[in-house]
Design a protein around this motif. Structure first.
Motif, PDB file in Angstrom:
ATOM      1  N   MET A 346     108.996  -3.956  48.048  1.00  0.00           N
ATOM      2  CA  MET A 346     107.595  -3.516  48.010  1.00  0.00           C
ATOM      3  C   MET A 346     106.684  -4.661  47.554  1.00  0.00           C
ATOM      4  O   MET A 346     105.633  -4.910  48.149  1.00  0.00           O
ATOM      5  N   TYR A 347     107.099  -5.398  46.496  1.00  0.00           N
ATOM      6  CA  TYR A 347     106.336  -6.581  46.056  1.00  0.00           C
ATOM      7  C   TYR A 347     106.185  -7.566  47.209  1.00  0.00           C
ATOM      8  O   TYR A 347     105.090  -8.051  47.499  1.00  0.00           O
ATOM      9  N   GLU A 348     107.314  -7.890  47.839  1.00  0.00           N
ATOM     10  CA  GLU A 348     107.320  -8.912  48.904  1.00  0.00           C
ATOM     11  C   GLU A 348     106.432  -8.495  50.077  1.00  0.00           C
ATOM     12  O   GLU A 348     105.631  -9.278  50.582  1.00  0.00           O
ATOM     13  N   ASN A 349     106.592  -7.243  50.508  1.00  0.00           N
ATOM     14  CA  ASN A 349     105.809  -6.751  51.652  1.00  0.00           C
ATOM     15  C   ASN A 349     104.315  -6.745  51.340  1.00  0.00           C
ATOM     16  O   ASN A 349     103.486  -7.098  52.173  1.00  0.00           O
ATOM     17  N   THR A 350     103.982  -6.300  50.109  1.00  0.00           N
ATOM     18  CA  THR A 350     102.568  -6.214  49.714  1.00  0.00           C
ATOM     19  C   THR A 350     101.938  -7.596  49.683  1.00  0.00           C
ATOM     20  O   THR A 350     100.849  -7.815  50.224  1.00  0.00           O
ATOM     21  N   ARG A 351     102.610  -8.546  49.057  1.00  0.00           N
ATOM     22  CA  ARG A 351     102.046  -9.899  48.930  1.00  0.00           C
ATOM     23  C   ARG A 351     101.994 -10.611  50.286  1.00  0.00           C
ATOM     24  O   ARG A 351     101.052 -11.352  50.565  1.00  0.00           O
ATOM     25  N   ALA A 352     102.993 -10.353  51.136  1.00  0.00           N
ATOM     26  CA  ALA A 352     103.006 -10.970  52.471  1.00  0.00           C
ATOM     27  C   ALA A 352     101.835 -10.460  53.310  1.00  0.00           C
ATOM     28  O   ALA A 352     101.170 -11.220  54.008  1.00  0.00           O
ATOM     29  N   ALA A 353     101.575  -9.153  53.227  1.00  0.00           N
ATOM     30  CA  ALA A 353     100.488  -8.562  54.029  1.00  0.00           C
ATOM     31  C   ALA A 353      99.124  -8.771  53.389  1.00  0.00           C
ATOM     32  O   ALA A 353      98.106  -8.853  54.085  1.00  0.00           O
ATOM     33  N   GLY A 354      99.094  -8.847  52.052  1.00  0.00           N
ATOM     34  CA  GLY A 354      97.820  -8.844  51.331  1.00  0.00           C
ATOM     35  C   GLY A 354      97.138 -10.183  51.201  1.00  0.00           C
ATOM     36  O   GLY A 354      95.911 -10.258  51.171  1.00  0.00           O
ATOM     37  N   PHE A 355      97.919 -11.264  51.095  1.00  0.00           N
ATOM     38  CA  PHE A 355      97.323 -12.596  50.936  1.00  0.00           C
ATOM     39  C   PHE A 355      97.156 -13.296  52.278  1.00  0.00           C
ATOM     40  O   PHE A 355      98.033 -13.209  53.148  1.00  0.00           O
ATOM     41  N   GLY A 356      96.058 -14.038  52.437  1.00  0.00           N
ATOM     42  CA  GLY A 356      95.843 -14.850  53.633  1.00  0.00           C
ATOM     43  C   GLY A 356      96.613 -16.155  53.552  1.00  0.00           C
ATOM     44  O   GLY A 356      97.188 -16.504  52.514  1.00  0.00           O
ATOM     45  N   ASP A 357      96.596 -16.921  54.647  1.00  0.00           N
ATOM     46  CA  ASP A 357      97.399 -18.154  54.740  1.00  0.00           C
ATOM     47  C   ASP A 357      97.060 -19.182  53.666  1.00  0.00           C
ATOM     48  O   ASP A 357      97.953 -19.800  53.089  1.00  0.00           O
ATOM     49  N   GLU A 358      95.757 -19.385  53.419  1.00  0.00           N
ATOM     50  CA  GLU A 358      95.370 -20.425  52.446  1.00  0.00           C
ATOM     51  C   GLU A 358      95.812 -20.040  51.034  1.00  0.00           C
ATOM     52  O   GLU A 358      96.281 -20.883  50.270  1.00  0.00           O
ATOM     53  N   VAL A 359      95.679 -18.759  50.697  1.00  0.00           N
ATOM     54  CA  VAL A 359      96.107 -18.297  49.370  1.00  0.00           C
ATOM     55  C   VAL A 359      97.620 -18.458  49.246  1.00  0.00           C
ATOM     56  O   VAL A 359      98.128 -18.945  48.226  1.00  0.00           O
ATOM     57  N   LYS A 360      98.360 -18.070  50.292  1.00  0.00           N
ATOM     58  CA  LYS A 360      99.827 -18.230  50.263  1.00  0.00           C
ATOM     59  C   LYS A 360     100.196 -19.700  50.086  1.00  0.00           C
ATOM     60  O   LYS A 360     101.097 -20.030  49.307  1.00  0.00           O
ATOM     61  N   ARG A 361      99.481 -20.571  50.803  1.00  0.00           N
ATOM     62  CA  ARG A 361      99.763 -22.015  50.705  1.00  0.00           C
ATOM     63  C   ARG A 361      99.602 -22.493  49.264  1.00  0.00           C
ATOM     64  O   ARG A 361     100.461 -23.182  48.718  1.00  0.00           O
ATOM     65  N   ARG A 362      98.511 -22.087  48.636  1.00  0.00           N
ATOM     66  CA  ARG A 362      98.252 -22.577  47.281  1.00  0.00           C
ATOM     67  C   ARG A 362      99.199 -21.957  46.257  1.00  0.00           C
ATOM     68  O   ARG A 362      99.607 -22.619  45.310  1.00  0.00           O
TER      69      ARG A 362
END
Length: 493
Positions: A346-362
């Motif tokens: 649930m954590y992984e799915n939420t963060r994968a769907a919720g954050f955009g590419d630039e946020v994930k990159r940082r």
């Protein structure tokens, strides 16, 4: 009667007190302007007309009794980074879907206490990560400025792109913004507006969505230097809820406007002359030097030798703090939740769907530089570099320099979905080249419109000051503003 939305904060304040129109009429004029323009510009992600009219009505009551506050009846836009009680607060991220806080940020509470009226929440780069306002979950903001003879959409800068665009297009009298590496000053330069990042600790960060806690600072974007001074006076305060906020009296910044700069020492750093810097930026810088010299300031050459390490050090420190701050968004207590077979999924799915590419990159960069094998090599070293950058400024100020003049950005606004920028994140990061040192050292910096480039797009100059000496920046910034004149975009929206 003059179009009410064309008045500066200072003009509107004086006319409201003189009862030339009511706060309700002023709020209605801005609400109508937003209704007409927002589909084209995408500056607001949430408009609050009922709340604005209710606040304006209360302002009219206080003005009638002669009890108006410093910003009584002035309609403002609020960057979506600030918690506003019961109103959409999502830092323009999908992961905070539907979040409406039950509390008010200190900065916005200060503004409402002084009588300001809230028009709505402004678009921004997701979690304030970006230099073009293209990382927002709600889509990019369009700059109200266009190059001469072109109808190409340009970015307004970031992360406070909605704030800058709304101020430039007269969709609010002024706006709250925030600056972690240039997010007030760069969009101000791109839109012909004035933006000041105050000294770290001058404004409370309580109730602001955190990006990088040791760098983030609240500040205003306004139409001119006087308006920025008026807004900062109301925004700044001591705050027990933020331990990094200083307990110092807030000066009357507006009183600094119009004071002479005669005898003031202005430093020109050799290290800000970058390879490949456009000729127009160099010319603008020389023009700014000439204006300050004509006003009686003394110009001195200075050196800030560790400037060249500022950008790489910043892009280690900021993502590291972001990785830590953004760990709380997990789909458990609020915002988006994407189900999984167990809590980890649930954590992984939420963060994968919720954050955009630039946020994930940082977040990934930050997690990497904080990891066991790399903490000393990257994060610790970046913090040491930060100390050296701060020391460079301290040395210069100890030598009697009152303020430092530099360009605000390496170019004018560029196109939305610019292929070069999209293909290479580092090119985008280079937009912060002139601004990040100020955040790394915790100093105040102001961007003031100073001219236009060959295509007729606005360009800004930056003044950097001593800690808690914003008054000097307002004084010197006003001199540049008076010499350069005011800049407004031609209406196409």
């Amino acid at each position: 009667m003059t179009d009410l939305t064309s008045l500066t904060i200072a003009e509107a304040r004086d006319k409201l007190r003189a009862k030339e129109f009511t706060a309700t009429e002023l709020a209605d004029a801005y609400i109508a302007a937003i209704e007409t323009a927002n589909d084209a510009l995408n500056a607001y992600v949430k408009v609050t007309p009922e709340k604005a009219r209710e606040m304006a009505k209360a302002s009219d009551g206080r003005l009638a009794k002669g009890e108006g506050g410093a910003l009584e009846g002035i309609p403002l836009g609020v960057k979506d980074l600030y918690a506003t009680e019961g109103v959409h607060t999502q830092a323009c991220s999908h992961i905070l879907d539907g979040f409406e806080p039950r509390y008010e940020s200190t900065v916005t509470a200060n503004l409402w206490a002084d009588g300001a009226v809230m028009l709505g929440k402004l678009n921004m780069d997701e979690f304030a990560m970006g230099s073009s306002n293209e990382t927002s979950y709600y889509g990019p903001v369009k700059n109200p400025w266009r190059a001469k003879g072109s109808n190409k959409d340009l970015v307004p800068g970031g992360s406070s792109g909605g704030s800058a665009a709304a101020v430039a297009a007269h969709l609010c009298a002024g706006a709250t913004a925030s600056d972690t590496g240039g997010s007030i000053r760069q969009p101000a330069a791109f839109t012909g507006t004035v933006g000041i990042k105050p000294t770290y600790g001058r404004c409370s960060r309580w109730g602001m969505v955190a990006f990088a806690s040791s760098l983030d600072q609240a500040g205003p974007i306004a139409r001119d230097v006087r308006d920025a001074a008026i807004m900062l006076k109301s925004m700044a305060s001591a705050d027990d809820k933020d331990t990094t906020c200083v307990d110092m009296p807030v000066p009357d910044y507006e009183a600094a406007i119009g004071q002479s700069v005669k005898g003031m020492k202005i430093g020109i750093p050799a290290e800000y002359r970058m390879d490949g810097m456009p000729e127009e930026i160099e010319k603008l810088w020389q023009q700014g030097i000439a204006w300050l010299k004509d006003a009686g300031a003394e110009i001195v050459d200075i050196s800030l030798p560790h400037t060249k390490y500022a950008l790489p050090a910043y892009y280690i420190v900021a993502p590291a703090e972001a990785s830590s701050n953004l760990a709380r968004y997990d789909g458990v207590r609020y915002g988006l939740r994407v189900q999984g077979k167990d809590i980890v999924e649930m954590y992984e799915n939420t963060r994968a769907a919720g954050f955009g590419d630039e946020v994930k990159r940082r977040v990934m960069i930050g997690t990497y530089v904080l990891s066991a094998g790399y903490y000393d090599a990257y994060y610790l070293r970046a913090q040491k570099v930060r100390t050296l950058i701060k020391r460079d400024f301290e040395t210069v100020f100890a030598d009697g320099v009152d303020a430092i003049l530099t360009p605000a950005t390496p170019s004018a606004a560029f196109g939305i979905a610019d292929q070069e920028m999209a293909a290479d994140p580092v090119k985008m990061y280079l937009n912060d080249i002139f601004t990040v040192t100020v955040n790394m050292a915790g100093l105040p910096g102001i961007a003031v419109p100073a001219g236009v480039d060959g295509a007729g797009l606005p360009l800004g100059l930056q003044l950097i000051g001593k800690p808690f000496d914003e008054e000097t920046l307002f004084r010197a910034g006003h001199v540049i503003e008076q010499a350069a004149g005011r800049f407004t975009p031609e209406k196409w929206w």
